[in-house]
Design a protein around this motif. Structure first.
Motif, PDB file in Angstrom:
ATOM      1  N   ARG A  97      49.931  38.287  34.802  1.00  0.00           N
ATOM      2  CA  ARG A  97      50.087  39.745  34.908  1.00  0.00           C
ATOM      3  C   ARG A  97      50.992  40.221  33.778  1.00  0.00           C
ATOM      4  O   ARG A  97      51.842  39.481  33.305  1.00  0.00           O
ATOM      5  N   TYR A 210      39.046  39.857  36.825  1.00  0.00           N
ATOM      6  CA  TYR A 210      40.381  40.374  36.507  1.00  0.00           C
ATOM      7  C   TYR A 210      41.264  39.332  35.834  1.00  0.00           C
ATOM      8  O   TYR A 210      42.348  39.628  35.364  1.00  0.00           O
ATOM      9  N   GLN A 312      42.035  38.183  47.738  1.00  0.00           N
ATOM     10  CA  GLN A 312      41.949  39.144  46.611  1.00  0.00           C
ATOM     11  C   GLN A 312      41.552  40.537  47.074  1.00  0.00           C
ATOM     12  O   GLN A 312      42.220  41.499  46.716  1.00  0.00           O
ATOM     13  N   ASP A 350      46.529  35.560  48.603  1.00  0.00           N
ATOM     14  CA  ASP A 350      46.857  36.480  47.498  1.00  0.00           C
ATOM     15  C   ASP A 350      45.937  37.689  47.619  1.00  0.00           C
ATOM     16  O   ASP A 350      44.742  37.526  47.883  1.00  0.00           O
ATOM     17  N   SER A 384      46.667  44.233  37.363  1.00  0.00           N
ATOM     18  CA  SER A 384      47.209  44.325  36.009  1.00  0.00           C
ATOM     19  C   SER A 384      46.071  44.074  35.028  1.00  0.00           C
ATOM     20  O   SER A 384      45.355  43.079  35.125  1.00  0.00           O
TER      21      SER A 384
HETATM   22  N1  5AD Z   1      46.237  41.483  38.196  1.00  0.00           N
HETATM   23  C1  5AD Z   1      46.880  41.288  39.371  1.00  0.00           C
HETATM   24  N2  5AD Z   1      46.917  40.106  39.996  1.00  0.00           N
HETATM   25  C2  5AD Z   1      46.278  39.068  39.414  1.00  0.00           C
HETATM   26  N3  5AD Z   1      46.146  37.795  39.785  1.00  0.00           N
HETATM   27  C3  5AD Z   1      45.420  37.149  38.847  1.00  0.00           C
HETATM   28  N4  5AD Z   1      45.084  37.993  37.866  1.00  0.00           N
HETATM   29  C4  5AD Z   1      45.603  39.207  38.198  1.00  0.00           C
HETATM   30  C5  5AD Z   1      45.589  40.477  37.594  1.00  0.00           C
HETATM   31  N5  5AD Z   1      44.959  40.690  36.447  1.00  0.00           N
HETATM   32  C6  5AD Z   1      46.668  37.270  41.036  1.00  0.00           C
HETATM   33  C7  5AD Z   1      45.547  36.761  41.933  1.00  0.00           C
HETATM   34  C8  5AD Z   1      45.719  35.279  41.870  1.00  0.00           C
HETATM   35  C9  5AD Z   1      47.207  35.150  41.673  1.00  0.00           C
HETATM   36  C10 5AD Z   1      47.657  33.850  41.136  1.00  0.00           C
HETATM   37  O1  5AD Z   1      47.511  36.179  40.766  1.00  0.00           O
HETATM   38  O2  5AD Z   1      45.766  37.251  43.224  1.00  0.00           O
HETATM   39  O3  5AD Z   1      45.284  34.631  43.046  1.00  0.00           O
END
Ligand code: 5AD
Ligand code: SF4
Length: 485
Positions: A97, A210, A312, A350, A384
């Motif tokens: 992030r 993402y 997610q 997460d 993010s």
């Molecule tokens: N924005 C926000 N959260 C993210 N994660 C991974 N990429 C992003 C992103 N671009 C989170 C996901 C993943 C954790 C390790 O980080 O939820 O499971």
């Protein structure tokens, strides 16, 4: 921690005047010895020891990589402390992030001040951020006080790169785009004597829309099961009782090996290792979690009663946009199967809030899953935007104020449920692996239950590393107070 004696002997026997070995890890052992000579000379001329700090950002993978960096630095002759006012500082970075990146730049700016007062100081950067060309360019032009930059694929070359920097006056940059190579038997200095992470695979092939991880950690590569078992037997012989098997998606372990094997089959092999008491693993992707794995978890005596299963989003439409390959109903059905097989399991997850195009209805689906599953805890993240990912190019990014408001609602629900779920074992006696003396009260020690919850109880430091029975007297939200029985 004491060095591995066999490794010391191998390094002692190396002739630094002979040709550089081609094979790994011998080549790195050779460079460790070359660096050691330089460090010895520096120590003699300065009349003091040399110190180093390894600063880790991000996930458990990075924590494990940092143990390898520490192991190498110690063999080279540095005393590794946590203090950044040191002769050598390395930042092992995360880029999952944007705020992780911002923190690194902030710390790097502060290091410049320290370096201006320490002529001998060297600064290195490695990890996921370094796999992004814009980041390397920014450091190369705006953070000229950095000495060495390398990425995630060539971390095993640390000693060799450090030697190059010792021999050169200018910044060394070595970034690989990808690799098939897995170098075994590098030195490691474990943070804890009784538990450790074990890499079982590297990289990720999922391309969730993402996520930047597949771009910075490369394609999925599994270690051979024999290498994993050998490493675990070795650490167990050194006193480890708990291992955490690490991979971005452990459920797809073994698919690309010459002799394919499932993650469940690997777990069965690890279960047989005598002296090993607890097995954890992370992270599981719901789309690859097999019935075979649930069965192994149900019958295992060693696999911990904890599963981290990233959701997610609870909206099938958003999950599809995220390229997650499961629906809301698939996820709920999976949870039902797991809870039926292991009623005492603790589930964590997460969740991302504010993925492009997320509507109020989508968000309500997420809240609905949280209410139905009743997670023990959930890591909640504000979406993010990561340059280069598919989602970064998507239109209708959600306004910040809307995301913030949803995030607060989610957090509220997650915390309320978490407090209710966590207290379910009050009054029971359970096994705790004692990890450390309590930070705030030296008469207490702290450890973890099989389900990963923390317990504090009166006890002395010689319990550290032991598994003891503790009565869980009082639940304080997300931890217990107890007493040994
Ligand atoms: N924005 C926000 N959260 C993210 N994660 C991974 N990429 C992003 C992103 N671009 C989170 C996901 C993943 C954790 C390790 O980080 O939820 O499971
Ligand atoms: Fe990222 Fe998805 Fe791979 Fe996890 S599984 S590292 S979220 S791409």
């Amino acid at each position: 921690m004491a060095h591995d004696k066999t490794l010391e002997a191998v390094i002692d026997a190396i002739d630094v005047n002979a040709a550089v070995p081609v094979e790994e890890p011998m080549r790195q052992y050779y460079y460790i010895k070359k660096c050691r000579q330089i460090v010895e000379e520096k120590k003699a001329s300065l009349g003091r020891k040399l110190t180093a700090a390894v600063i880790t950002f991000g996930c458990q993978m990075n924590a494990r990589d940092s143990e390898k960096l520490t192991g190498i630095l110690e063999l080279i002759g540095y005393e590794v402390t946590g203090n950044e006012n040191a002769d050598f500082v390395i930042y092992n970075t995360c880029t999952v992030r944007e705020n992780a990146n911002t923190r690194v730049y902030g710390r790097l700016g502060q290091l410049k001040k320290i370096k201006s007062t320490r002529r001998e100081m060297m600064i290195a950067m490695c990890g996921c951020m370094m796999q992004e060309p814009e980041v390397v360019e920014k450091i190369r032009t705006s953070y000229r006080h950095v000495d060495l930059i390398f990425g995630t694929h060539n971390i095993f070359k640390f000693a060799e790169l450090l030697y190059s920097r010792f021999k050169s006056r200018s910044m060394i940059i070595d970034i690989w785009k990808d690799t098939n190579q897995i170098v075994e038997d590098l030195p490691v200095d474990r943070k804890y004597s009784f538990k450790t992470g074990i890499n079982i695979m590297f990289g990720c092939n999922n391309f969730c829309s993402y996520c930047i991880v597949p771009y910075v950690r490369g394609r999925e590569r599994s270690r051979a099961p024999e290498d994993i078992v050998r490493e675990i037997k070795k650490v167990v012989s050194e006193g480890v009782v708990e291992v955490m098997l690490l991979g971005q998606n452990v459920n797809s372990y073994g698919k690309n090996l010459e002799n394919p094997i499932t993650f469940a089959a690997l777990l069965k092999e690890i279960e047989k290792i005598e002296g090993l008491r607890r097995i954890r693993f992370m992270t599981s992707h719901p789309k690859d979690l097999s019935d075979e794995l649930i069965e192994v978890m149900r019958t295992s005596k060693k696999i911990c009663r904890h599963l981290h299963l990233p959701l997610q989003s609870g909206s099938t439409r958003i999950l599809n946009e995220m390229n997650r390959h499961y629906t809301k109903e698939d996820y709920l059905e999976l949870v039902r199967k797991i809870k039926t097989a292991c009623p005492d399991i603790s589930l964590t997850t997460d969740i991302i809030v504010g993925f492009p195009g997320e509507t109020e209805e989508d968000f309500l689906e997420t809240l609905d899953v949280v209410e139905k599953v009743r997670f023990d805890s959930a890591y909640t993240f504000i979406y993010s935007k990561r340059t280069g990912t598919k989602a970064a190019a998507m239109e209708n990014q959600v306004p910040e104020a809307v995301v913030k408001e949803r995030f607060d609602r989610l957090l509220n629900l997650v915390q309320t449920i978490s407090a209710e779920v966590t207290m379910r074992d009050t009054g029971k006696v359970m096994e705790v692996l004692v990890e450390e003396q309590n930070d705030h009260d030296a008469s207490l020690v702290s450890g973890r239950l099989s389900n990963n919850l923390i317990v504090h109880f009166p006890g002395s430091t010689d319990l550290i590393g032991k598994i003891v029975s503790v009565s869980l007297d009082e639940c304080k939200g997300f931890y217990y107070m107890g007493h040994m029985v």
